[in-house]
Write an enzyme that holds these catalytic residues in place. Structure first.
Site, PDB file in Angstrom:
ATOM      1  N   TYR A  91       7.819   4.250   1.214  1.00  0.00           N
ATOM      2  CA  TYR A  91       8.548   5.024   1.589  1.00  0.00           C
ATOM      3  C   TYR A  91       9.351   5.555   2.182  1.00  0.00           C
ATOM      4  O   TYR A  91      10.070   5.044   3.514  1.00  0.00           O
ATOM      5  CB  TYR A  91       7.172   6.389   2.349  1.00  0.00           C
ATOM      6  CG  TYR A  91       8.097   7.686   2.610  1.00  0.00           C
ATOM      7  CD1 TYR A  91       8.032   8.821   1.629  1.00  0.00           C
ATOM      8  CD2 TYR A  91       8.121   8.377   4.163  1.00  0.00           C
ATOM      9  CE1 TYR A  91       8.528  10.669   1.748  1.00  0.00           C
ATOM     10  CE2 TYR A  91       8.945   9.306   4.079  1.00  0.00           C
ATOM     11  CZ  TYR A  91       8.983  10.023   3.129  1.00  0.00           C
ATOM     12  OH  TYR A  91       9.692  12.301   3.181  1.00  0.00           O
ATOM     13  N   VAL A  92      10.422   6.629   1.792  1.00  0.00           N
ATOM     14  CA  VAL A  92      12.274   6.471   2.085  1.00  0.00           C
ATOM     15  C   VAL A  92      12.577   8.377   2.272  1.00  0.00           C
ATOM     16  O   VAL A  92      12.136   8.330   1.337  1.00  0.00           O
ATOM     17  CB  VAL A  92      13.224   5.760   1.125  1.00  0.00           C
ATOM     18  CG1 VAL A  92      14.168   6.227   2.251  1.00  0.00           C
ATOM     19  CG2 VAL A  92      12.558   4.797   1.505  1.00  0.00           C
ATOM     20  N   TYR A 119      11.396   0.621  -9.628  1.00  0.00           N
ATOM     21  CA  TYR A 119      10.415  -0.510  -9.186  1.00  0.00           C
ATOM     22  C   TYR A 119      11.065  -1.674 -10.339  1.00  0.00           C
ATOM     23  O   TYR A 119      10.605  -2.813 -10.346  1.00  0.00           O
ATOM     24  CB  TYR A 119       9.396  -0.559  -9.254  1.00  0.00           C
ATOM     25  CG  TYR A 119       8.837   0.610  -8.303  1.00  0.00           C
ATOM     26  CD1 TYR A 119       9.149  -0.128  -6.453  1.00  0.00           C
ATOM     27  CD2 TYR A 119       7.854   1.971  -8.055  1.00  0.00           C
ATOM     28  CE1 TYR A 119       8.212   0.208  -6.236  1.00  0.00           C
ATOM     29  CE2 TYR A 119       7.938   2.472  -6.526  1.00  0.00           C
ATOM     30  CZ  TYR A 119       7.631   2.186  -5.739  1.00  0.00           C
ATOM     31  OH  TYR A 119       7.604   2.876  -4.587  1.00  0.00           O
ATOM     32  N   GLU A 142       0.879  -1.424  -0.179  1.00  0.00           N
ATOM     33  CA  GLU A 142       0.062   0.057  -0.046  1.00  0.00           C
ATOM     34  C   GLU A 142       0.707   1.379  -0.167  1.00  0.00           C
ATOM     35  O   GLU A 142       1.218   1.785  -0.979  1.00  0.00           O
ATOM     36  CB  GLU A 142      -0.725  -0.042   1.014  1.00  0.00           C
ATOM     37  CG  GLU A 142      -1.632   1.144   1.414  1.00  0.00           C
ATOM     38  CD  GLU A 142      -2.381   0.912   0.607  1.00  0.00           C
ATOM     39  OE1 GLU A 142      -3.201   2.823  -0.061  1.00  0.00           O
ATOM     40  OE2 GLU A 142      -2.725   0.327  -0.511  1.00  0.00           O
ATOM     41  N   GLY A 195      14.929   1.715   0.034  1.00  0.00           N
ATOM     42  CA  GLY A 195      14.299   1.530  -0.791  1.00  0.00           C
ATOM     43  C   GLY A 195      14.032   0.138  -0.969  1.00  0.00           C
ATOM     44  O   GLY A 195      13.341  -0.775  -0.710  1.00  0.00           O
ATOM     45  N   GLY A 199      20.099   2.633  -0.729  1.00  0.00           N
ATOM     46  CA  GLY A 199      19.776   1.163  -0.632  1.00  0.00           C
ATOM     47  C   GLY A 199      18.247   1.239   0.167  1.00  0.00           C
ATOM     48  O   GLY A 199      18.297   0.020   0.446  1.00  0.00           O
TER      49      GLY A 199
END
Length: 162
Positions: A90-91, A134, A87, A101, A99
């Protein structure tokens, strides 16, 4: 602790105050600063209450929380197995490029595999520069599937229909 030490761990109820802060920061990033209605109490109830509906992972950089991933189970009738839907991921900006994420998503993927999931899904805004991130991890953009959502008055109208 040495500099740039990234750790990822399952969120515990004591993390409940930091998660809404991450959610609000994500909403600002997504140009929806006033959209967040979830409270710490909501998250405590739904993450650690009698019937938890989500799980979360917390990422720390040098011991300080800098990001999170919030997931819940979905189900694929085609696969005949459940999956995990991410859902939120976040970083914080100052922790990006360390690194974090990737580590968060790897932890979610490990949990998915351990739980027998056949897939992991997430949504990304079309303008989000993280789309390349992604894709580099192996996520595939499903161009043929379009998300739809029913909320507010329209949800109430349909619920009242026979």
């Amino acid at each position: 602790m040495p500099a740039d030490t990234v750790t990822v761990r399952p969120a515990v109820e004591a993390d409940a105050p930091v998660i809404p802060a991450f959610i609000r920061e994500l909403a600002v990033f997504e140009n929806e600063p006033d959209a967040v209605k979830a409270t710490e109490a909501d998250l405590r109830r739904d993450g650690w209450g009698e019937r938890p509906v989500f799980e979360a992972m917390i990422a720390e950089l040098d011991g300080a929380p800098v990001g999170f991933a919030l997931t819940f189970r979905n189900y694929s009738t085609w696969e005949g197995r459940h999956g995990i839907f991410v859902e939120d991921l976040y970083v914080r900006p100052e922790a990006r490029r360390h690194g974090v994420g990737r580590r968060l998503l790897a932890a979610v993927a490990r949990r998915a595999v351990e739980q027998g999931c056949r897939r992991m899904d997430l949504n990304v805004l079309d303008w989000n520069p993280a789309r390349g991130f992604y894709a580099a991890l192996g996520f595939r953009h499903l161009e043929e599937w379009l998300p739809y959502r029913l909320t507010g008055d329209a949800l109430g109208v349909l619920a009242a229909a026979e």
